[in-house]
Motif scaffolding. Structure first.
Motif, short mmCIF file in Angstrom:
data_model
loop_
_atom_site.label_atom_id
_atom_site.label_comp_id
_atom_site.label_asym_id
_atom_site.label_seq_id
_atom_site.Cartn_x
_atom_site.Cartn_y
_atom_site.Cartn_z
N VAL A 477 71.47 29.46 70.65
CA VAL A 477 71.46 29.50 72.12
C VAL A 477 70.10 29.98 72.62
CG1 VAL A 477 72.48 30.56 74.18
CG2 VAL A 477 73.94 29.86 72.27
N GLU A 478 69.46 29.15 73.44
CA GLU A 478 68.19 29.52 74.05
C GLU A 478 68.41 30.39 75.28
OE1 GLU A 478 64.22 29.82 74.39
OE2 GLU A 478 65.08 28.44 72.91
N ALA A 479 69.28 29.94 76.16
CA ALA A 479 69.63 30.68 77.38
C ALA A 479 71.03 30.24 77.81
CB ALA A 479 68.61 30.43 78.48
N CYS A 480 71.67 31.04 78.65
CA CYS A 480 73.02 30.69 79.06
C CYS A 480 73.37 31.38 80.38
CB CYS A 480 74.05 31.03 77.98
SG CYS A 480 74.20 32.79 77.66
N ALA A 481 74.44 30.91 81.00
CA ALA A 481 74.98 31.52 82.20
C ALA A 481 76.48 31.31 82.20
CB ALA A 481 74.34 30.91 83.45
N VAL A 482 77.19 32.17 82.92
CA VAL A 482 78.65 32.11 82.94
C VAL A 482 79.13 32.00 84.38
CG1 VAL A 482 80.80 33.30 82.30
CG2 VAL A 482 78.76 33.55 80.88
N THR A 483 80.11 31.13 84.62
CA THR A 483 80.75 31.07 85.93
C THR A 483 82.26 31.19 85.78
OG1 THR A 483 81.06 28.67 85.99
CG2 THR A 483 78.96 29.52 86.78
N ASP A 520 86.73 29.10 78.46
CA ASP A 520 87.60 27.93 78.40
C ASP A 520 86.83 26.70 77.96
OD1 ASP A 520 90.17 28.97 79.53
OD2 ASP A 520 88.89 29.41 81.24
N GLU A 521 85.56 26.67 78.29
CA GLU A 521 84.77 25.48 77.97
C GLU A 521 83.30 25.85 77.86
OE1 GLU A 521 85.99 22.26 80.28
OE2 GLU A 521 84.83 20.76 79.20
N ILE A 522 82.59 25.11 76.99
CA ILE A 522 81.14 25.27 76.85
C ILE A 522 80.48 23.98 77.30
CG2 ILE A 522 79.25 25.62 75.22
CD1 ILE A 522 81.14 27.27 73.51
N ILE A 523 79.53 24.09 78.23
CA ILE A 523 78.82 22.94 78.76
C ILE A 523 77.35 23.06 78.37
CG2 ILE A 523 78.21 21.63 80.84
CD1 ILE A 523 81.20 21.67 80.25
N VAL A 524 76.83 22.04 77.70
CA VAL A 524 75.42 22.01 77.30
C VAL A 524 74.61 21.42 78.45
CG1 VAL A 524 73.74 21.08 75.67
CG2 VAL A 524 76.00 21.81 74.87
N ILE A 525 73.57 22.13 78.88
CA ILE A 525 72.71 21.66 79.97
C ILE A 525 71.25 21.66 79.52
CG2 ILE A 525 74.24 22.36 81.84
CD1 ILE A 525 72.68 24.95 82.08
N LYS A 526 70.41 20.90 80.24
CA LYS A 526 69.00 20.79 79.86
C LYS A 526 68.15 21.91 80.45
CE LYS A 526 69.16 15.78 79.24
NZ LYS A 526 68.61 14.46 79.66
N ASP A 537 71.41 29.83 89.92
CA ASP A 537 72.16 29.33 91.07
C ASP A 537 73.60 29.00 90.62
OD1 ASP A 537 71.33 26.98 93.71
OD2 ASP A 537 73.21 28.00 93.26
N ILE A 538 74.52 29.93 90.91
CA ILE A 538 75.90 29.76 90.46
C ILE A 538 76.57 28.57 91.14
CG2 ILE A 538 78.17 30.85 90.35
CD1 ILE A 538 76.10 32.06 88.46
N SER A 539 76.29 28.38 92.42
CA SER A 539 76.91 27.26 93.14
C SER A 539 76.49 25.93 92.54
CB SER A 539 76.54 27.31 94.63
OG SER A 539 75.13 27.18 94.80
N ILE A 544 77.70 21.22 88.74
CA ILE A 544 77.52 20.55 87.44
C ILE A 544 78.86 20.44 86.72
CG2 ILE A 544 76.50 20.80 85.14
CD1 ILE A 544 74.07 22.10 86.50
N TYR A 545 79.63 21.54 86.74
CA TYR A 545 80.92 21.52 86.05
C TYR A 545 81.90 20.56 86.74
CZ TYR A 545 85.16 23.02 83.72
OH TYR A 545 86.31 23.03 83.00
N GLN A 546 81.87 20.50 88.07
CA GLN A 546 82.76 19.58 88.78
C GLN A 546 82.42 18.14 88.42
OE1 GLN A 546 85.47 20.31 90.95
NE2 GLN A 546 85.75 18.16 90.44
#
Length: 1123
Positions: A477-483, A520-526, A537-539, A544-546
């Motif tokens: 993992v390079e970086a991550c965020a949680v919502t 619940d889920e892991i989403i890979v982003i660029k 930016d959480i919003s 992105i998840y929607q």
């Protein structure tokens, strides 16, 4: 007014009405007690407790039980002493329960009679069984052991993290408060004293998920106003039926019980297992008992599933008058509207409160008009008005009151006061900070979120930064965020360093986080989206998840039933963290028995509904109680009505091998027998113990042996060689046995025939051996039913005394430990331990005891002759590791999932030392080297450690990066261990890596190093191959089995088995393979009727192994075609 006085008043008015119903939901009629019966049983318990309990000062009595029909009587009986009741959850980790009992200095505890063994095993030494019992109401009184009456010093290390400090500017010198519980504003004069008799009603502890668990002592004056006001708000009458939804350790249970019992209403109680089964639970609540009032967390409500909520809970004709949701964020209005039938009349309430101020603080009734079709769906739900006697304030970071705007909420009141941890007196009017932030607007409070990103999920407080930190610690993992998406889904967004696999990442996180903190889920982003201030930016992440969800819905169309079966298996493995396991899923596999739990079941349920694109009625219930095949059929029944499309998984899952796979062999069978004679040390009874991977433990043998005639040999685990094979005295040992090589010497056992041949091993570099015409056959000698899966490997102990037969010791998922006669298959004894057994037993130096680990966190020392428990040692988590015995000192070394390895002196019943393994549970078994004197330990955190066996100090360590399920094994030069990265690693005893050998699948098998084949290492892999390589790491041969190889191979030799050095190995599909250890060709094969994760042990011509069809098997080896 006290709780018991309110109940007594109601009981006098409604003595003949049903006070409590208990329904086991098994088809039997439910049981009930009237108010008169409840009061009478409580009175008898009160008299008993008054007789045997010292009531000086405050009196607190523990209650260790599951919910049942006697529960109201038990609680009432304690309250009437007068005493406070302190619930202790039998299913809680023993360390948490022990901490609670120590911290509260609990002197007495009532234990449900059928939970006594579990209690005693989980809390060894803290309580002594009282001679007086209350048999007719199913309880036994335990009193604190005299040696443990002052336990404050034992919790200092934990307590220091939350040490009470003087409140600043307080005129009450004895008033203390923890730093995270700020005392803000109090009324003038007066305080409440915890030492005052009759003050307390009950004692609980917080979950501890945001730090050290806090003890909360709740006075009657604090909780009674809650009960009285909620009775009025909910308009409770004697006609109502309420459900005990909350566990006793969760304070809403107090509201459920006493709102009922102070009103003449009825409380419904069901077993905890039924609460996990939505169909059974909804039938019990709304069809059989017509429950009218339900207080629950939103998670519990969601567990029913949308279909049951719509059709039953909130249907047009439901029995439910009141639905009160609390303990978590209230569901969004649009979701609630989708659940509620337009003709439904249920009143829905939002409750808010914290344990530190007893149950609920505010209540808001959702207006009926918000459920109309034209009402806006973004209507925010406020927390509501303060309950009776409760004061609510909003303050900013400076402590100033906030009338409009955002701030933290504080709760208290003149007498709404609880005592936290060591508090003795608390000023009246004390306010407690909640850690929750709200927005004050037009006199209403709207929940914003937890302080410092804390959220409440599955009823547990949790800081999402902990998940972020755990994810950032992963190397990929390079970086991550949680919502916390829509306050329903915990989503981890990851910017990967290289090729990241979501399934493996999820599996890693599950090792480091509690279940409720796993995403619940892991989403890979660029890239992580940022605000103008440079913050994440959480919003934008939520958008992105929607989009991800919308895309998945579009792509989730299934072409046919075969694709459904394949996708279902993938989701099963993904949720259970088994994506790295190539083993085929059995059609009979049940989710809860395959490593699942209620939280994982909910995730599996959500993933399936996402896959099929629609709601599947009754799906969660099928997941929780049925097999994967029945889950498949249940989904298919809803999706496909055309019977021509209905496919059986038998037709979907392809078999690797056809009828010519070499599974059956024919010919004439000749049973092999052997007799031996050994000289042993005078005055001592020698024995030999064998366990997986050729671990060999001989005691009291001499160096001088009878001249070998016909020998049967087993390769010795060099590190287990005893250093005391010295004195000489004649003795005869007439049992089936084998010879053992001791360096250059051979410990032999006589048979009847020819000379021993020790030809060199033929090397077949890089070649793959397949099944050929076998010369050996196997048949079942006996099998022993343990009633559940046998994943543990057997321990075989062969005593020299002629009149004492050899024994097989093995444990089972049924909690049973068995000792079985090796020759006859008769059970010598069986002992039920506290939980599942996957640890393989080891035998003590004296031979009088066997030592085995257990899922309940205990290490059991059992008498080998009859199974009686001689001692238990408590670790802080599950013990799957198998012990190893030092043949010189007699110490037992064993690991635990609490990340420690322990050195135990079982004779002194003491822990000599324990060593923390620097992250990662110790699943595998330690390995002891005699020269040098090292103990090797492998962890699920990927560490291989060398430890000083005398002191426990670390000598060296190597980080392999992936979990180590394999047990290390060593000889005089090297130590080897397998890894789930597919490699076998080889190190010198000084910690230098010599080489690594790569396979195409995870290596769970432990390496087998044998002195029979001095330069070879044998092991299995999940790529379905059994490997043989030399000490330079070069492949000699590999054999392809028919499924993954989880167990550890075993080397043995016999003249009558063609004088070949043979290798016994098992594959997970139940195949037992006998291979030529030199060439890797198959000499024989048999198939057991179940999966096999146990490792085989061979003695003479008998092979013993456990099976997942609930049996342990003993197979006889035969030669075909000879007379």
């Amino acid at each position: 007014m006290t709780l018991q006085e309110l109940v007594a008043r109601a009981a006098s008015l409604h003595s003949d009405r049903a006070a409590v119903w208990f329904d086991e939901c098994t088809g039997k009629p439910p049981a009930f007690y009237t108010y008169a019966t409840v009061v009478e049983l409580a009175r008898e318990l009160t008299a008993f407790l008054q007789k045997y309990c010292d009531q000086q000062g405050k009196c607190e009595i523990g209650l260790y039980c599951y919910p049942g029909i006697n529960l109201p009587s038990w609680i009432l009986g304690i309250l009437q002493v007068p005493a406070a009741y302190s619930p202790v959850d039998p299913d809680a980790p023993p360390t948490l329960s022990t901490y609670f009992m120590k911290k509260t200095n609990l002197q007495y505890i009532l234990v449900e009679n059928d939970k006594i063994n579990k209690f005693r095993m989980s809390h060894v030494g803290y309580f002594s069984r009282d001679s007086s019992t209350v048999q007719h109401i199913g309880l036994t009184l335990f009193q604190m052991s005299s040696s443990n009456t002052d336990l404050n010093s034992q919790v200092d290390d934990t307590k220091s993290k939350c040490e009470p400090s003087k409140a600043v500017g307080n005129s009450q010198p004895e008033y203390t408060v923890c730093p995270d519980q700020t005392e803000v504003k109090t009324s003038e004069g007066g305080s409440m004293d915890v030492r005052q008799k009759d003050t307390l009603a009950y004692v609980l502890h917080t979950s501890g998920t945001t730090g050290i668990p806090k003890i909360v002592r709740v006075p009657h004056k604090c909780v009674v106003p809650n009960i009285q006001h909620l009775k009025s708000i909910f308009e409770i009458t004697q006609e109502d039926v309420l459900f005990l939804a909350s566990p006793l350790t969760f304070d809403p249970s107090v509201v459920e019980l006493f709102v009922t019992l102070t009103s003449g209403a009825s409380i419904l109680i069901v077993p905890n297992t039924i609460k996990m089964m939505p169909v059974e639970l909804s039938a019990a609540l709304f069809h059989h008992h017509r429950v009218t009032v339900l207080q629950a967390t939103p998670t519990l409500l969601r567990r029913f599933g949308a279909h049951i909520i719509k059709s039953t809970v909130l249907s047009a004709n439901t029995s439910l008058r009141v639905l009160a949701l609390g303990g978590e964020a209230f569901p969004v209005l649009s979701l609630l509207k989708s659940w509620k039938h337009k003709e439904n009349k249920t009143s829905i309430f939002n409750l808010y409160g914290i344990t530190e101020v007893s149950s609920w603080a505010t209540c808001y009734k959702i207006p009926e008009e918000v459920f109309s079709a034209d009402f806006r769906t973004d209507f925010p739900i406020p927390l509501g008005s303060p309950l009776l006697g409760t004061k609510v304030e909003v303050r900013d970071t400076n402590g100033s009151a906030v009338l409009e705007g955002e701030g933290q909420i504080f709760i208290g009141g003149e007498e709404r006061i609880c005592f936290l941890d060591d508090e003795i007196t608390v000023p009246l009017g004390t306010m407690r900070e909640t850690g929750d932030f709200v927005r004050a607007q037009n006199g209403n409070l709207f929940f914003l979120g937890r302080k410092d990103n804390q959220i409440k999920r599955h009823g547990k407080r949790f800081n999402i930064e902990c998940l972020q930190q755990a994810a950032e610690d992963l190397c990929q993992v390079e970086a991550c965020a949680v919502t916390w998406y829509q306050q329903e889904k915990l989503v981890l967004f990851v910017l990967p360093k290289d090729d990241l696999k979501e399934g493996e990442t999820l599996k890693e996180l599950q090792k480091h986080l509690p279940a409720y903190a796993v995403p619940d889920e892991i989403i890979v982003i660029k890239a992580l989206p940022l605000t103008s201030h440079g913050k994440v930016d959480i919003s934008e992440l939520n958008k992105i998840y929607q989009n991800h969800l919308n895309s998945r819905r579009r792509d989730s169309k299934l072409s046919d039933a075969e694709e459904l079966w394949e996708r279902l298996q993938y989701l099963w493995k993904s949720v259970l963290g088994l994506l790295g396991d190539s083993t085929e899923i059995s059609k009979d596999a049940v989710f809860l028995y395959s490593g699942g739990d209620s939280l994982k079941a909910l995730r599996f349920y959500d993933e399936i509904e996402m896959l099929v694109g629609k709601t599947v009625p009754g799906l969660l219930e099928v997941i929780l109680s049925r097999s994967i095949e029945e889950v498949y059929r249940h989904i298919l029944k809803m999706l496909i009505t055309d019977e021509d499309h209905f496919m059986n998984p038998d037709n979907v899952v392809k078999r690797k091998f056809g009828p010519n796979s070499g599974e059956e062999f024919h010919g004439k069978y000749i049973k092999l027998t052997s007799e031996i004679a050994l000289e042993v040390t005078s005055g001592l009874i020698p024995f030999i113990a064998l366990s997986r991977g050729n671990h060999f433990f001989p005691v009291n043998f001499t160096r001088s042996f009878m001249k070998p005639k016909n020998t049967v040999q087993v390769g010795v685990d060099m590190i287990q060689q005893p250093s005391f094979l010295h004195s000489k005295a004649p003795s005869i040992m007439k049992s089936h046995t084998q010879g053992y090589e001791m360096g250059e010497r051979i410990l032999t056992v006589t048979n009847k025939a020819n000379k021993n041949d020790c030809s060199s091993v033929q090397q077949i570099h890089g070649e793959c051996s397949h099944v050929t015409m076998a010369e050996l056959a196997l048949s079942i000698r006996w099998k022993s039913n343990t009633r559940k899966c046998v994943d543990a490997s057997p321990l075989v102990v062969i005593p020299s005394k002629e009149e004492v037969s050899a024994s097989v010791y093995v444990g089972s998922h049924s909690h049973a430990m068995q000792a079985v006669d090796l020759d006859l298959g008769e059970i010598k004894w069986e002992k039920t331990l506290g939980d599942r057994i996957e640890s393989s037993a080891c035998v003590s130096k004296c031979g009088n005891f066997v030592v085995v680990g257990c899922y309940d966190g205990l290490v059991y020392v059992l008498r080998s002759s009859d199974g009686e428990i001689q001692w238990t040692f408590v670790t802080e988590d599950t013990v799957k590791s198998s012990g190893v015995v030092d043949p010189s000192s007699g110490l037992v070394y064993i690991g635990s999932h609490d990340q420690h390895v322990y050195a135990l002196d079982i004779y002194k019943k003491a822990c000599v030392w324990k060593s923390h393994c620097e992250g990662g549970a110790v699943f595998s078994s330690p390995c002891l080297s005699s020269f040098p004197h090292h103990l090797y330990v492998a962890t699920l955190g990927g560490l291989l450690l060398a430890v000083n066996p005398v002191t426990g100090s670390k000598l060296w360590k190597s980080f392999l990066g992936k979990p180590l399920f394999s047990s290390p094994h060593c000889n005089e030069n090297y130590v080897c261990v397998g890894c789930v990265d597919g490699n076998l690693y080889c190190y010198t005893h000084s910690g230098e890596k010599v080489w690594q050998f790569s396979t195409n699948g995870p290596v769970f098998s432990s390496p087998c190093l044998s002195s029979l084949t001095k330069q070879e290492i044998f092991f299995g892999s999940h790529d379905c191959f059994i490997y043989c390589c030399n000490m330079e790491g070069n492949l000699l041969w590999k054999f392809e089995a028919t499924s993954s190889v989880y167990g550890t191979p075993f080397i043995f030799q016999s003249d009558d088995l063609s004088n070949k050095i043979l290798l016994a190995a098992v594959s997970t599909d139940g195949k037992v393979w006998i291979l030529n250890a030199k060439s890797g060709t198959a000499e024989g094969v048999d198939k057991l009727p179940g999966e096999v994760f146990s490792s085989p042990v061979v003695w003479g011509t008998k092979l013993v192994v456990g099976c997942r069809n609930d049996y342990v098997y003993c197979l006889d080896l035969y030669i075909t075609g000879k007379k």
